[in-house]
Design a protein around this motif. Structure first.
Motif, mmCIF file in Angstrom:
data_model
loop_
_atom_site.group_PDB
_atom_site.id
_atom_site.type_symbol
_atom_site.label_atom_id
_atom_site.label_comp_id
_atom_site.label_asym_id
_atom_site.label_seq_id
_atom_site.Cartn_x
_atom_site.Cartn_y
_atom_site.Cartn_z
ATOM 1 N N LEU A 6 62.185 18.247 28.005
ATOM 2 C CA LEU A 6 61.226 19.925 27.218
ATOM 3 C C LEU A 6 62.385 20.781 28.048
ATOM 4 C CD1 LEU A 6 58.877 20.241 27.609
ATOM 5 C CD2 LEU A 6 58.692 19.206 29.938
ATOM 6 N N LEU A 7 62.364 21.509 27.221
ATOM 7 C CA LEU A 7 63.487 23.171 27.424
ATOM 8 C C LEU A 7 62.468 24.164 27.248
ATOM 9 C CD1 LEU A 7 66.024 21.982 25.213
ATOM 10 C CD2 LEU A 7 66.450 21.635 27.283
ATOM 11 N N PHE A 8 62.188 25.322 28.498
ATOM 12 C CA PHE A 8 61.249 26.634 28.904
ATOM 13 C C PHE A 8 62.213 27.350 29.216
ATOM 14 C CE2 PHE A 8 59.428 22.325 31.277
ATOM 15 C CZ PHE A 8 58.027 22.892 31.138
ATOM 16 N N SER A 9 61.544 28.536 27.968
ATOM 17 C CA SER A 9 62.531 29.764 28.380
ATOM 18 C C SER A 9 62.389 30.260 29.914
ATOM 19 C CB SER A 9 61.548 30.405 27.954
ATOM 20 O OG SER A 9 61.787 31.971 28.002
ATOM 21 N N ASN A 10 61.311 29.883 30.715
ATOM 22 C CA ASN A 10 61.250 30.619 32.427
ATOM 23 C C ASN A 10 60.043 29.308 32.650
ATOM 24 O OD1 ASN A 10 59.012 31.597 30.494
ATOM 25 N ND2 ASN A 10 58.840 32.442 32.153
ATOM 26 N N GLY A 202 61.555 17.963 22.709
ATOM 27 C CA GLY A 202 62.115 17.941 21.694
ATOM 28 C C GLY A 202 61.826 15.973 22.274
ATOM 29 N N THR A 203 61.542 15.146 20.987
ATOM 30 C CA THR A 203 61.960 13.079 20.700
ATOM 31 C C THR A 203 63.266 12.978 20.348
ATOM 32 O OG1 THR A 203 60.728 13.199 19.597
ATOM 33 C CG2 THR A 203 59.501 13.113 21.513
ATOM 34 N N ASP A 204 63.399 11.631 20.466
ATOM 35 C CA ASP A 204 63.993 11.159 18.938
ATOM 36 C C ASP A 204 64.017 11.402 17.243
ATOM 37 O OD1 ASP A 204 62.432 9.637 19.709
ATOM 38 O OD2 ASP A 204 62.949 7.673 18.353
ATOM 39 N N THR A 205 62.425 11.869 17.081
ATOM 40 C CA THR A 205 61.719 12.043 15.971
ATOM 41 C C THR A 205 61.251 13.183 16.018
ATOM 42 O OG1 THR A 205 59.715 11.151 16.410
ATOM 43 C CG2 THR A 205 61.324 9.704 15.742
ATOM 44 N N SER A 206 61.415 13.965 16.728
ATOM 45 C CA SER A 206 60.510 15.304 16.635
ATOM 46 C C SER A 206 61.014 16.470 17.053
ATOM 47 C CB SER A 206 58.855 14.866 16.595
ATOM 48 O OG SER A 206 58.710 14.670 17.692
ATOM 49 N N LEU A 207 60.689 17.709 17.245
ATOM 50 C CA LEU A 207 60.951 18.329 17.870
ATOM 51 C C LEU A 207 60.101 20.028 17.818
ATOM 52 C CD1 LEU A 207 62.789 20.298 20.120
ATOM 53 C CD2 LEU A 207 63.951 21.802 17.656
#
Length: 237
Positions: A6-10, A202-207
């Motif tokens: 789980l990747l945030f801009s900020n 992101g998961t192992d099957t999706s973004l």
């Protein structure tokens, strides 16, 4: 099987007073009741930074065990021994070059590369660390990072805090779009320019892009707008 990212801009979009309040539900699902090992090395005062992030997350999510990985006698061993059902990792924002230098020096980078079964969350510099490299950060290289390679938890680059060109600006330097174009003169990896408030899940099957809009940059293609909720899984294949 790789765990979720789980990747945030900020951590705090414009107009928001409480960090992470804009993403309470995805954070709650992602972190669950796990111990959160916080990577504070993008900052300077590691204890204060860990305390600030811990307080912010608890204000939004309620009781949560947030621990500074820097305080462990052997941070890399802590990662190597972590239980994926009970523990997770959060990379804090700040200076990406300093973060890359510290996790490279203390072995955490190598340990995290091996522990793809651990869930990972990040904001800004912490999100850059999840990419194949840190080459699309906005930061000044205040230290020699010891390398530009990163965790590779997603197969695309993130440019956090992405700014659209301001037609009224008197600034004569490169726009963010021009800098990403320069990146693509030398590299073929796709870049997602995350505007404030956006995140990638992101998961192992999706973004998936969520939270806000973003801009997609691919070598040899015109930049494209990405709406909130866009499925980007096709970029992972």
């Amino acid at each position: 099987m790789p765990a979720d990212v789980l990747l945030f801009s900020n951590s705090r979009p414009p107009g928001a007073e409480v960090p992470f309040a804009h993403a309470a539900e995805p954070l709650r699902r992602h972190l669950g009741e796990r111990v959160v090992w916080f990577l504070p090395w993008a900052g300077h005062d590691l204890d204060a930074y860990t305390g600030f992030v811990g307080d912010a997350l608890r204000e939004v999510l309620g009781p949560l065990d947030v621990r500074g990985l820097h305080a462990e006698p052997d941070p890399a061993a802590t990662i190597r021994d972590a239980d994926p059902d009970r523990e997770t990792v959060f990379g804090g924002g700040g200076n990406t070059f300093r973060l890359r230098r510290r996790v490279g020096d203390n072995g955490v980078l190598a340990a995290l590369r091996d522990r793809t079964d651990l869930r990972y969350a990040g904001a800004s510099a912490g999100s850059n660390l999840a990419c194949p490299t840190i080459m699309t950060t906005n930061d000044m290289p205040i230290v020699d990072p010891g390398g530009l390679d990163a965790l590779g938890r997603i197969p695309v680059q993130i440019n956090p805090h992405y700014l659209d060109p301001d037609p009224h600006s008197t600034h004569r330097g490169e726009t963010r779009e021009e800098r990403i174009h320069e990146f693509h003169e030398e590299n073929a990896v796709t870049v997602v320019g995350q505007r404030e408030g956006a995140w990638l899940h992101g998961t192992d099957t999706s973004l998936t892009l969520d939270g806000y809009t973003a801009r997609l940059f691919r070598r040899g293609h015109e930049p494209a707008e990405l709406a909130m909720g866009t499925d980007l899984t096709w970029l992972t294949t």
